[in-house]
Scaffold this motif. Structure first.
Motif, short mmCIF file in Angstrom:
data_model
loop_
_atom_site.label_atom_id
_atom_site.label_comp_id
_atom_site.label_asym_id
_atom_site.label_seq_id
_atom_site.Cartn_x
_atom_site.Cartn_y
_atom_site.Cartn_z
N ILE A 81 -4.93 8.15 7.18
CA ILE A 81 -3.49 8.23 6.35
C ILE A 81 -3.24 6.97 5.82
O ILE A 81 -2.91 6.94 4.47
CB ILE A 81 -2.37 8.49 7.32
N GLY A 82 -3.87 5.98 6.25
CA GLY A 82 -3.58 4.43 5.57
C GLY A 82 -4.69 4.43 4.33
O GLY A 82 -3.94 3.99 3.09
N MET A 83 -5.82 5.11 4.43
CA MET A 83 -6.74 5.26 3.32
C MET A 83 -6.09 6.11 2.36
O MET A 83 -6.44 5.98 1.13
CB MET A 83 -8.26 5.88 3.92
N ALA A 84 -5.72 7.28 2.70
CA ALA A 84 -4.87 8.22 1.59
C ALA A 84 -3.85 7.33 0.85
O ALA A 84 -3.91 7.57 -0.34
CB ALA A 84 -4.55 9.32 2.38
N ALA A 85 -3.30 6.65 1.28
CA ALA A 85 -2.16 5.91 0.68
C ALA A 85 -2.82 4.88 -0.29
O ALA A 85 -2.45 4.66 -1.25
CB ALA A 85 -1.30 5.02 1.99
N LEU A 86 -3.76 4.30 0.21
CA LEU A 86 -4.80 3.36 -0.65
C LEU A 86 -5.33 4.07 -1.74
O LEU A 86 -5.10 3.77 -3.12
CB LEU A 86 -5.74 2.75 0.09
N LEU A 87 -5.77 5.26 -1.75
CA LEU A 87 -6.33 5.94 -2.85
C LEU A 87 -5.33 6.22 -3.90
O LEU A 87 -5.43 6.28 -4.96
CB LEU A 87 -7.08 7.14 -2.31
N PHE A 88 -4.03 6.84 -3.65
CA PHE A 88 -3.03 7.37 -4.32
C PHE A 88 -2.13 6.26 -4.81
O PHE A 88 -1.69 6.12 -5.97
CB PHE A 88 -2.01 8.48 -3.42
N ALA A 89 -2.09 5.06 -4.18
CA ALA A 89 -1.81 3.76 -4.89
C ALA A 89 -2.63 3.39 -5.98
O ALA A 89 -2.04 3.02 -7.25
CB ALA A 89 -1.51 2.70 -3.96
N LYS A 90 -4.03 3.28 -5.69
CA LYS A 90 -5.04 3.15 -6.70
C LYS A 90 -4.78 4.01 -7.92
O LYS A 90 -5.06 3.74 -9.03
CB LYS A 90 -6.38 2.97 -6.13
N ALA A 91 -4.55 5.19 -7.57
CA ALA A 91 -4.51 6.37 -8.59
C ALA A 91 -3.44 5.85 -9.53
O ALA A 91 -3.56 6.25 -10.84
CB ALA A 91 -4.43 7.62 -8.07
N ARG A 92 -2.38 5.45 -9.32
CA ARG A 92 -1.29 4.86 -10.15
C ARG A 92 -1.39 3.42 -10.66
O ARG A 92 -0.40 3.24 -11.27
CB ARG A 92 0.03 4.93 -9.10
N GLY A 93 -2.59 3.12 -10.24
CA GLY A 93 -2.93 1.71 -11.03
C GLY A 93 -2.49 0.44 -10.35
O GLY A 93 -2.50 -0.68 -10.85
N ALA A 94 -1.87 0.66 -9.19
CA ALA A 94 -1.53 -0.58 -8.45
C ALA A 94 -2.71 -1.32 -7.90
O ALA A 94 -3.59 -1.07 -7.69
CB ALA A 94 -0.64 -0.24 -7.23
#
Length: 336
Positions: free
Chosen positions: A170-183
């Motif tokens: 779940i944390g890795m999923a959060a990482l991926l979608f935060a990166k997808a937003r450019g963070a």
């Protein structure tokens, strides 16, 4: 049909169960792949607070349509994934669109039998065509949607510095979608192998070992500004409480994980930062759609995430093996 049943904590069996009968408005799905998540390991370990045994686990599901209602756009053989949250559609939460937090929610594999079986019958709105996504990858959509929902709850933008605590799936999923937003994303965990995976395979900008020096290292990393958004995916009260200390002024703190416990924090510190605390539960249709978009764009490294595979028939032995930290499981999938 064959089903993998958790008879009681620590004991699984491969059993014969009657095939489900499709009710009106439901779709009968032949399961092809089942992702195993932390919830399943908690059920197996006897740590889930809201569950009755025996239980057929499994809520990360993909398969093919076996039988659909007359007039349905779904046809036998269609590849699909399943949204496992069965909402009532009439309660206060459902009326305002929070079907993920339905007052009467039933989650497949938790409140009722799930998809570690050859067939399941579920309401048609919960059965979604996979499009061009491979079925094995589609079994990972649900856990990725939970991360996507948490990032959406945190209103993450490209200007944000994000801390994800807990480098499980779940944390890795959060990482991926935060990166997808450019963070810019930092991941913190107690396990160095998980941190290395997050950095080397998933693109984390920085990693922090959750040891006694974590605060000092985070202060140095951020120039004492701390993090605009913190996302907890640890599933434990102590790190959730510790996470309040990493918040920047004006930060948002998203609790992806839930614990059967009280959490506490310093009210003066929280107030002086004018921080925001957000719960994030399950996922909504828009989050599932976002996962599909990112998969289709090639931004989700599904092959890297899916570290372990096996057959449902071998699940009795594999569950115990995969539950050990030494197995280094990120996402395990059972095939039917």
């Amino acid at each position: 049909m064959k089903a993998l049943v958790c008879d009681e904590p620590g004991r699984l069996s491969l059993a014969e169960r009657p095939e489900p009968v499709r009710a009106e408005g439901e779709v009968l799905v032949r399961i092809r792949h089942v992702g195993i998540c932390g919830t399943d390991f908690h059920i197996f370990g006897g740590k889930h607070p809201f569950l009755e045994y025996p239980r057929v686990m499994g809520h990360e599901l993909s398969g093919t349509v076996e039988e659909a209602p007359p007039g349905s756009v779904l046809k036998p053989g269609d590849p699909v994934y399943i949204v496992p949250y069965l909402s009532c559609g009439t309660c206060q939460a459902c009326r305002i669109g929070l079907t993920n937090a339905c007052c009467n929610i039933r989650v497949l594999g938790v409140h009722c039998d799930g998809g570690m079986a050859e067939l399941v019958s579920v309401p048609e709105p919960n059965v979604i065509p996979t499009g061009n996504i491979p079925l094995a990858d589609a079994a990972m959509i649900e856990f990725l949607a939970i991360g996507a929902h948490g990032i959406r709850r945190g209103a993450v933008t490209a200007r944000d510095r994000v801390l994800v605590t807990g480098a499980g799936p779940i944390g890795m999923a959060a990482l991926l979608f935060a990166k997808a937003r450019g963070a810019e994303v930092t991941v913190m965990d107690t396990r160095e192998d998980r941190l290395a995976f997050a950095r080397d395979r998933l693109g984390a900008d920085a990693v922090l070992l959750a040891d006694a020096d974590a605060e000092d290292n985070a202060r140095s990393l951020t120039g004492s500004d701390w993090f605009d958004v913190a996302v907890d995916a640890t599933g434990a009260a102590p790190p959730i409480e510790r996470g309040f200390g990493f918040l920047a002024h004006g930060a948002r703190y998203v609790l992806l994980s839930v614990v059967r416990d009280r959490i506490s924090f310093s009210d003066p510190e929280f107030h002086k930062r004018e921080a925001t605390l957000l719960a994030s539960r399950n996922a909504q249709p828009d989050d599932f759609a976002e996962v599909v978009r990112q998969m289709q764009a090639g931004r989700i490294p599904t092959r890297a995430l899916n570290t372990h595979r096996g057959q449902l028939a071998d699940g009795v032995g594999l569950f115990g093996e995969w539950s050990r930290p030494e197995a280094r499981v990120i996402k395990a999938i059972l095939d039917l």
